[in-house]
Design a protein around this motif. Structure first.
Motif, PDB file in Angstrom:
ATOM      1  N   ALA A 289       0.845  -1.202   0.000  1.00 35.65           N
ATOM      2  CA  ALA A 289       0.000   0.000   0.000  1.00 35.65           C
ATOM      3  C   ALA A 289       0.878   1.248   0.000  1.00 35.65           C
ATOM      4  N   GLY A 290       0.428   2.240  -0.733  1.00 41.36           N
ATOM      5  CA  GLY A 290       1.122   3.519  -0.769  1.00 41.36           C
ATOM      6  C   GLY A 290       2.154   3.586  -1.877  1.00 41.36           C
ATOM      7  N   GLY A 291       1.972   4.512  -2.801  1.00 41.06           N
ATOM      8  CA  GLY A 291       2.971   4.749  -3.834  1.00 41.06           C
ATOM      9  C   GLY A 291       2.840   3.891  -5.078  1.00 41.06           C
ATOM     10  N   ILE A 292       1.864   2.987  -5.121  1.00 38.58           N
ATOM     11  CA  ILE A 292       1.669   2.152  -6.317  1.00 38.58           C
ATOM     12  C   ILE A 292       0.566   2.808  -7.145  1.00 38.58           C
ATOM     13  N   SER A 293       0.967   3.571  -8.151  1.00 42.41           N
ATOM     14  CA  SER A 293      -0.008   4.374  -8.894  1.00 42.41           C
ATOM     15  C   SER A 293       0.015   4.115 -10.391  1.00 42.41           C
ATOM     16  N   LYS A 294       0.952   3.328 -10.878  1.00 41.93           N
ATOM     17  CA  LYS A 294       1.083   3.086 -12.308  1.00 41.93           C
ATOM     18  C   LYS A 294       0.810   1.617 -12.634  1.00 41.93           C
ATOM     19  N   ALA A 295       0.206   1.402 -13.801  1.00 43.65           N
ATOM     20  CA  ALA A 295      -0.106   0.040 -14.233  1.00 43.65           C
ATOM     21  C   ALA A 295       1.148  -0.816 -14.304  1.00 43.65           C
TER      22      ALA A 295
ATOM     23  N   TYR B 164       4.538  -6.108  -9.327  1.00 45.26           N
ATOM     24  CA  TYR B 164       4.119  -6.761  -8.090  1.00 45.26           C
ATOM     25  C   TYR B 164       3.429  -8.101  -8.364  1.00 45.26           C
ATOM     26  N   LEU B 165       2.636  -8.156  -9.410  1.00 44.16           N
ATOM     27  CA  LEU B 165       2.003  -9.427  -9.766  1.00 44.16           C
ATOM     28  C   LEU B 165       3.054 -10.473 -10.139  1.00 44.16           C
ATOM     29  N   ALA B 166       4.059 -10.051 -10.902  1.00 50.06           N
ATOM     30  CA  ALA B 166       5.124 -10.981 -11.287  1.00 50.06           C
ATOM     31  C   ALA B 166       5.901 -11.455 -10.064  1.00 50.06           C
ATOM     32  N   LEU B 167       6.142 -10.541  -9.123  1.00 43.31           N
ATOM     33  CA  LEU B 167       6.843 -10.907  -7.893  1.00 43.31           C
ATOM     34  C   LEU B 167       6.057 -11.956  -7.113  1.00 43.31           C
ATOM     35  N   MET B 168       4.758 -11.745  -6.971  1.00 42.74           N
ATOM     36  CA  MET B 168       3.934 -12.716  -6.246  1.00 42.74           C
ATOM     37  C   MET B 168       3.929 -14.070  -6.947  1.00 42.74           C
ATOM     38  N   LYS B 169       3.812 -14.051  -8.265  1.00 39.57           N
ATOM     39  CA  LYS B 169       3.802 -15.307  -9.023  1.00 39.57           C
ATOM     40  C   LYS B 169       5.123 -16.047  -8.858  1.00 39.57           C
ATOM     41  N   ASP B 170       6.240 -15.318  -8.950  1.00 48.48           N
ATOM     42  CA  ASP B 170       7.559 -15.935  -8.833  1.00 48.48           C
ATOM     43  C   ASP B 170       7.797 -16.527  -7.449  1.00 48.48           C
ATOM     44  N   GLU B 171       7.437 -15.776  -6.411  1.00 44.67           N
ATOM     45  CA  GLU B 171       7.799 -16.153  -5.046  1.00 44.67           C
ATOM     46  C   GLU B 171       6.786 -17.077  -4.375  1.00 44.67           C
ATOM     47  N   LEU B 172       5.500 -16.898  -4.696  1.00 40.95           N
ATOM     48  CA  LEU B 172       4.464 -17.642  -3.984  1.00 40.95           C
ATOM     49  C   LEU B 172       3.576 -18.483  -4.889  1.00 40.95           C
ATOM     50  N   GLY B 173       3.554 -18.199  -6.183  1.00 38.47           N
ATOM     51  CA  GLY B 173       2.760 -19.005  -7.104  1.00 38.47           C
ATOM     52  C   GLY B 173       1.400 -18.395  -7.401  1.00 38.47           C
ATOM     53  N   ASP B 174       0.699 -19.018  -8.335  1.00 39.81           N
ATOM     54  CA  ASP B 174      -0.563 -18.481  -8.834  1.00 39.81           C
ATOM     55  C   ASP B 174      -1.636 -18.364  -7.755  1.00 39.81           C
ATOM     56  N   ARG B 175      -1.599 -19.231  -6.752  1.00 40.64           N
ATOM     57  CA  ARG B 175      -2.652 -19.205  -5.723  1.00 40.64           C
ATOM     58  C   ARG B 175      -2.717 -17.854  -5.019  1.00 40.64           C
ATOM     59  N   TRP B 176      -1.580 -17.175  -4.920  1.00 43.78           N
ATOM     60  CA  TRP B 176      -1.556 -15.881  -4.241  1.00 43.78           C
ATOM     61  C   TRP B 176      -1.967 -14.722  -5.151  1.00 43.78           C
ATOM     62  N   LEU B 177      -2.433 -15.015  -6.345  1.00 43.84           N
ATOM     63  CA  LEU B 177      -2.909 -13.965  -7.243  1.00 43.84           C
ATOM     64  C   LEU B 177      -4.433 -13.895  -7.244  1.00 43.84           C
ATOM     65  N   GLN B 178      -5.032 -14.166  -6.097  1.00 46.11           N
ATOM     66  CA  GLN B 178      -6.475 -14.115  -5.913  1.00 46.11           C
ATOM     67  C   GLN B 178      -6.805 -13.095  -4.824  1.00 46.11           C
ATOM     68  N   PRO B 179      -8.023 -12.508  -4.854  1.00 47.47           N
ATOM     69  CA  PRO B 179      -8.349 -11.444  -3.905  1.00 47.47           C
ATOM     70  C   PRO B 179      -8.292 -11.837  -2.439  1.00 47.47           C
ATOM     71  N   ASP B 180      -8.434 -13.128  -2.119  1.00 45.86           N
ATOM     72  CA  ASP B 180      -8.382 -13.507  -0.714  1.00 45.86           C
ATOM     73  C   ASP B 180      -6.955 -13.586  -0.185  1.00 45.86           C
ATOM     74  N   LEU B 181      -5.953 -13.437  -1.068  1.00 47.26           N
ATOM     75  CA  LEU B 181      -4.565 -13.529  -0.618  1.00 47.26           C
ATOM     76  C   LEU B 181      -3.676 -12.388  -1.116  1.00 47.26           C
ATOM     77  N   PHE B 182      -4.214 -11.510  -1.936  1.00 48.10           N
ATOM     78  CA  PHE B 182      -3.389 -10.394  -2.418  1.00 48.10           C
ATOM     79  C   PHE B 182      -4.276  -9.195  -2.716  1.00 48.10           C
ATOM     80  N   ARG B 183      -3.864  -8.037  -2.220  1.00 49.01           N
ATOM     81  CA  ARG B 183      -4.568  -6.789  -2.491  1.00 49.01           C
ATOM     82  C   ARG B 183      -3.559  -5.676  -2.741  1.00 49.01           C
ATOM     83  N   PHE B 184      -3.961  -4.718  -3.540  1.00 48.26           N
ATOM     84  CA  PHE B 184      -3.242  -3.453  -3.662  1.00 48.26           C
ATOM     85  C   PHE B 184      -4.005  -2.407  -2.858  1.00 48.26           C
ATOM     86  N   GLY B 185      -3.312  -1.689  -1.984  1.00 48.73           N
ATOM     87  CA  GLY B 185      -3.915  -0.541  -1.337  1.00 48.73           C
ATOM     88  C   GLY B 185      -3.676   0.673  -2.214  1.00 48.73           C
TER      89      GLY B 185
END
Length: 330
Positions: free
Chosen positions: A268-274, A280-301
């Motif tokens: 949260a904070g400072g993420i304003s560009k597509a 951030y999506l690529a980071l989550m996919k690389d480190e935690l896998g596709d399961r963490w690319l769902q709303p119950d496990l990942f959000r942008f503030g």
């Protein structure tokens, strides 16, 4: 774990399909053993923007996923009911409906709306029947220095008003002084006050001094039952960064490996560009896998992020960039 136990532990949020993190006893040996190689983390983070590149239809798909993960937020002293209602309308229809029709995603919404306590009732009424959760910042946000009993009561009042997610702020001095028992007890009390509402622990990482403190605070909050760990209030001078995110995400991975429970992450904070959202999506996919690319496990503030994503989607479909004012939040 038996099926009945999983069902009992699973929260009723529309997008929640995981058993909630129940927490565990504070393991100080594990906490004190946590170390962070800061230079290695910074080198890895520096390579992230250039490591993954998605174009055309794939980029549009990733950007639509990012929209579904946004906690659309207004946390200003001059918030009004009208502003919150307009923001809720934007959450329900985040992109021009003609564009959504072309993308074959007519029902796309944001992940949640995030407001102060006073605006919960307004947001809940505006979102009735949509399935979009209302999140409320709490516990003396953003500093978290009001009396402890008032912070706990604030959580209870927000849940009673209809918030299904509570973003709490921790006491930073517990981390800076290495008082992990105090942080654990505080977080555990906040989790209990939330009841069925999911709790996001805001670490205010820009005020914690070191990445090692960030990693240890992340772990302690998860041990105390946090459903999400979140970087920042958005009010600090330094908010979400890639080194901090990498540190927190790896703490989540370690906790999952040890306990089997998945905990969510919210930068949260400072993420304003597509383009930042894509990193951030690529980071989550690389480190935690596709399961963490769902709303119950990942959000942008975020708030302004949505406007830039909408501009990029319009460019993808029409070949033209529109003016920013055509994509206002309300």
């Amino acid at each position: 774990m038996e099926t009945t136990t999983i069902e009992a532990a699973t929260h009723q949020l529309p997008q929640a399909i995981e058993p909630r993190n129940p927490g565990m006893d504070l393991d100080l040996d594990w906490v004190r053993a946590v170390q962070v190689n800061t230079s290695a983390v910074e080198r890895r983070a520096a390579t992230l923007p250039g490591r993954r590149s998605v174009k055309k239809d794939y980029q549009a798909a990733w950007l639509c996923r990012a929209i579904s993960l946004i906690d659309l937020t207004t946390l200003s002293g001059d918030d009004t009911e009208g502003r919150v209602k307009r923001l809720c309308a934007k959450a329900k229809q985040p992109v021009n409906p003609a564009l959504l029709a072309d993308l074959d995603l007519p029902d796309l919404t944001t992940g949640a709306i995030c407001v102060y306590h006073d605006m919960i009732e307004t947001a809940v009424q505006a979102l009735e029947g949509t399935g979009i959760p209302v999140a409320a910042v709490s516990t003396g946000f953003p500093a978290g220095l009001s009396p402890f009993h008032l912070r706990v009561e604030e959580i209870r009042q927000s849940v009673a008003a209809g918030a299904s997610e509570i973003d709490i702020v921790i006491t930073r001095r517990h981390v800076l002084q290495g008082n992990w028992q105090a942080l654990y007890d505080e977080m555990k009390a906040f989790r209990e006050a939330c009841g069925d509402a999911h709790v996001k622990a805001i670490l205010a990482t820009g005020e914690l001094g070191t990445l090692r403190n960030v990693a240890r605070a992340s772990l302690v909050c998860m041990m105390a039952g946090a459903d999400f760990i979140k970087t920042s209030t958005g009010k600090e001078s330094v908010n979400a960064t890639l080194p901090v995110s990498l540190t927190m995400i790896r703490a989540i991975r370690d906790y999952y490996d040890r306990t089997g429970y998945r905990v969510g992450y919210k930068p949260a904070g400072g993420i304003s560009k597509a383009k930042d959202a894509l990193v951030y999506l690529a980071l989550m996919k690389d480190e935690l896998g596709d399961r963490w690319l769902q709303p119950d496990l990942f959000r942008f503030g975020a708030s302004s992020l949505l406007g830039d994503i909408e501009r990029q989607l319009e460019h993808h479909l029409t070949g033209r960039y529109s003016a920013g004012y055509r994509h206002a939040m309300g």
